[in-house]
Design an enzyme around this catalytic site. Sequence first.
Site, PDB file in Angstrom:
ATOM      1  N   ASN A 185       0.815  -1.215   0.000  1.00  0.00           N
ATOM      2  CA  ASN A 185       0.000   0.000   0.000  1.00  0.00           C
ATOM      3  C   ASN A 185       0.849   1.266   0.000  1.00  0.00           C
ATOM      4  OD1 ASN A 185      -2.814  -0.474  -0.153  1.00  0.00           O
ATOM      5  ND2 ASN A 185      -2.845  -1.265   1.927  1.00  0.00           N
TER       6      ASN A 185
ATOM      7  N   PHE B 260      -1.591  -8.341   4.406  1.00  0.00           N
ATOM      8  CA  PHE B 260      -0.237  -7.842   4.602  1.00  0.00           C
ATOM      9  C   PHE B 260       0.004  -6.516   3.881  1.00  0.00           C
ATOM     10  CE2 PHE B 260      -0.166 -12.507   3.587  1.00  0.00           C
ATOM     11  CZ  PHE B 260      -0.524 -12.906   4.868  1.00  0.00           C
ATOM     12  N   CYS B 261      -1.047  -5.680   3.838  1.00  0.00           N
ATOM     13  CA  CYS B 261      -0.985  -4.362   3.184  1.00  0.00           C
ATOM     14  C   CYS B 261      -0.607  -4.475   1.723  1.00  0.00           C
ATOM     15  CB  CYS B 261      -0.005  -3.443   3.911  1.00  0.00           C
ATOM     16  SG  CYS B 261      -0.452  -3.096   5.623  1.00  0.00           S
ATOM     17  N   ASN B 262      -0.949  -5.587   1.089  1.00  0.00           N
ATOM     18  CA  ASN B 262      -0.646  -5.803  -0.327  1.00  0.00           C
ATOM     19  C   ASN B 262      -1.930  -6.219  -1.040  1.00  0.00           C
ATOM     20  OD1 ASN B 262       0.392  -6.625  -2.847  1.00  0.00           O
ATOM     21  ND2 ASN B 262       2.320  -7.273  -1.917  1.00  0.00           N
TER      22      ASN B 262
END
Length: 840
Positions: free
Chosen positions: A137, A431-433
């Site tokens: 992100n 995982f902020c992806n």
Amino acid sequence: MDVEKEVFLQEFGESYGYPNGPKTIDEIRATEFKRLDGKVYLDHAGATLYSESQMEAIFKNLTANVYGNPHSQSDTSSATGDLVREARQQVLDYFKASPKEYSCIFTSGATAALKLVGESFPWSRNSCFMYTMENHNSVLGIREYALDQGASAFAIDIEEETVHHKLSNGSAASMGALQHQVQRRNEARFPENEPTGNVYNLFAFPSECNFSGLKFSLDLVKTIKKDSKRILGGSPFCNGHWMVFIDAAKGCATEPPDLSQYPADFVCVSFYKIFGYPTGLGALLARNDAAKLLKKTYFSGGTVAASIADVDFVQRRKAVEELFEDGTISFLSIASILHGFRILNSLTVAAISQHTKSLAIYVRKMLLSLGHENGASVCIIYGCQDSKVLYRDFGPVISFNLKRPDGSWYGYREVEKLASLSGIQLRTGCFCNPGACAKYLGLSHLDLLSNIEAGHVCWDDHDILNGKPTGAVRVSFGYMSTYEDAKSFIDFVRRSFVELPNCTANGFQLKQGREIRPAASFYLKNMIIYPIKSCGGFSVESWPLSSTGLRHDREWVLTGLSGEILTQKKVPDMCSISTFIDINQGILFVESPRCKDRLHINLMLDSCNSEKEEIHNHGHRYEVLGYNNEVNTWFSNAIGRPCILARSFSSSYNGCLNKGKKTGICRDVQGILNFVNEAQLLLISEESVADLNNRLSKNAKEGAQGAPVQVNPMRFRPNIVISGGEPYAEDGWRNIKMGNKCFTSVGGCNRCQMINIVQDAGQTQKSNEPLATLASYRRVKGKILFGILLKYERCEEEEGKEVVDGDNDLWLQVGQEVYPDSFQHQGNSMEQRFCNLKMK
């Protein structure tokens, strides 16, 4: 050495454990990471761990030297300047970057480095920001700067062979990409002419995907910069000047990009990802010619050579580092990274890469080999779905989800909860992806929007929506990880999620029982009232019932100054507050070891002195009244933080409170509730507690971790404790009579970590028990059930009655017989009834 480890070493012995290093992996763990004894840490992609000698060297350095602000000419400032220059060079050396070509700009982390480039990049209406789907992100956030300046932005999927294999002889003939929709903002139209001249474009990709561990070919750097047509085909964005940003925050811990071979324009790094300490410090490595193109607006102390306060004049410093490092850099943290690099350099990055890769390959192979009793696969690994790709160029990251024999998914939160109970720390979610998450999980835009509408946000408990996982489980390895860590994890998965014959899946040890005994076998042993949510309760011999269950139970609540409801999870000291209600006097008495005086609260509603307010809790809306400052001050002193006491005098279910139109954890959505989580009453069986204690004792004798634990029914904060019958007979009850009062079961009570916390002599102690043992045999579709939840149902003859002095018709009495009306009890064993419950 056990046989399984011998087999592992036969395959990976040359790569595993630093055989040619100054210390073997076993020596490293024994001397540098003693705090990991009994723990399995598998979230090195999130944050790796610092070593003891590293911290000792840092402490020795800081206590032996004096370092001053580097923006000065004093001796201490000069010493700091020398140290910072040494650290910059160490970072450049780690990436094989020449100081003639690159500068090291210290930032507060990789995210700050990405933000720095995004906000100062020379965007124009004809510029383009291109990025791979597999990006954090923090990389996607650059898109906002591009779109706000009228530039275009789009994601691409690099072809698989390009990602996994370096190109032979530098040829890029097989490179290609799937381009996603072009994004524009402010009604900017697609450029009619191809961008030319001084138009600058930016391409960003990770050296290693933090979701799947997949490594991207660094040949992308040269290809994009010199021949973007090989990637973009006939796209009008091929022209212009392309600059490349590598997000190395994950990949640099085991394989930093070699900038002497792949001259990216920008690279970001966070040091805690490499050697654990310090946090809050990162760096941007920028090519000097690329840094000159960045347009920095703000200036600050340290970035200017001269400025005039009352005239529009500023002269900025020339050096790249000085121009972009606003304010005083974190020079003591920068001093610390030198000691981290010394440890890595003693092992060598190549050896670290081989060591962690051997563990990752082993775990992938073992996970893919797991199968249920019916032959169905247990594990889906993202980016690596079969043994043919085990040896592709992956980093030490494995993301996966687990399946039941019927093909349904285990929720990742269930995996995380059970792993924690087994002493294993891992990571779950996306995982902020978001791009990699959607890509590997097969989530369409419609799926993603539907999940958002259902209330799903990052880090919540919505792990399965519409039959699909919303995220994954991730394990990752660091330079100090061991075979024993990997083996413990595989054993945990096999023990907890691989189905075995005869309904014993997931560690269930279901009781083979007789039919439920006659109703007279059960009686009401104890009754407990908890007037204030999460505070202490008191036992009674008899107590009146009301439309909310037991009268005055959880009728009061403590809230923070911002309105949030306080519980023992947030404020453990709440359990030290004791309560007692004298029905005859109409007074609630409250005591605390922190308060000298005993508090008296009148039960009459007119004792409240505030306007009506609303509180929301688990899908219910409550109208409450507050108390005066004297009462609130007493409770604030009792729990050591400002709080407000509120009392409920009406409640109603409001499904609109949840955007996803879900009821949350509340079961009794139509009932009249005080401040309970799920239902009016919780019933616990003494026989079930006794069976649990037998299992706890057996586990202790068999050498399970931790001291022997024994629990009493009060550990579960019940309202009703019954005695008699078989353990877990209550699982099959639908309708219950206590005396002549009617109750309906609304299901088993899902237990959480709170039952592992106990107050002893004023100290809060936490262990993995009894929840870990309960998880081994009381798990149903991700929930760990113990006790049942009840709703009070007024019989026809009770309707319209009110409790008055001397009227026992609406009172419960300890000693009364309990008459259960179970479902499907004829001809069914206890095991069969619990299996039926599992299927619901």
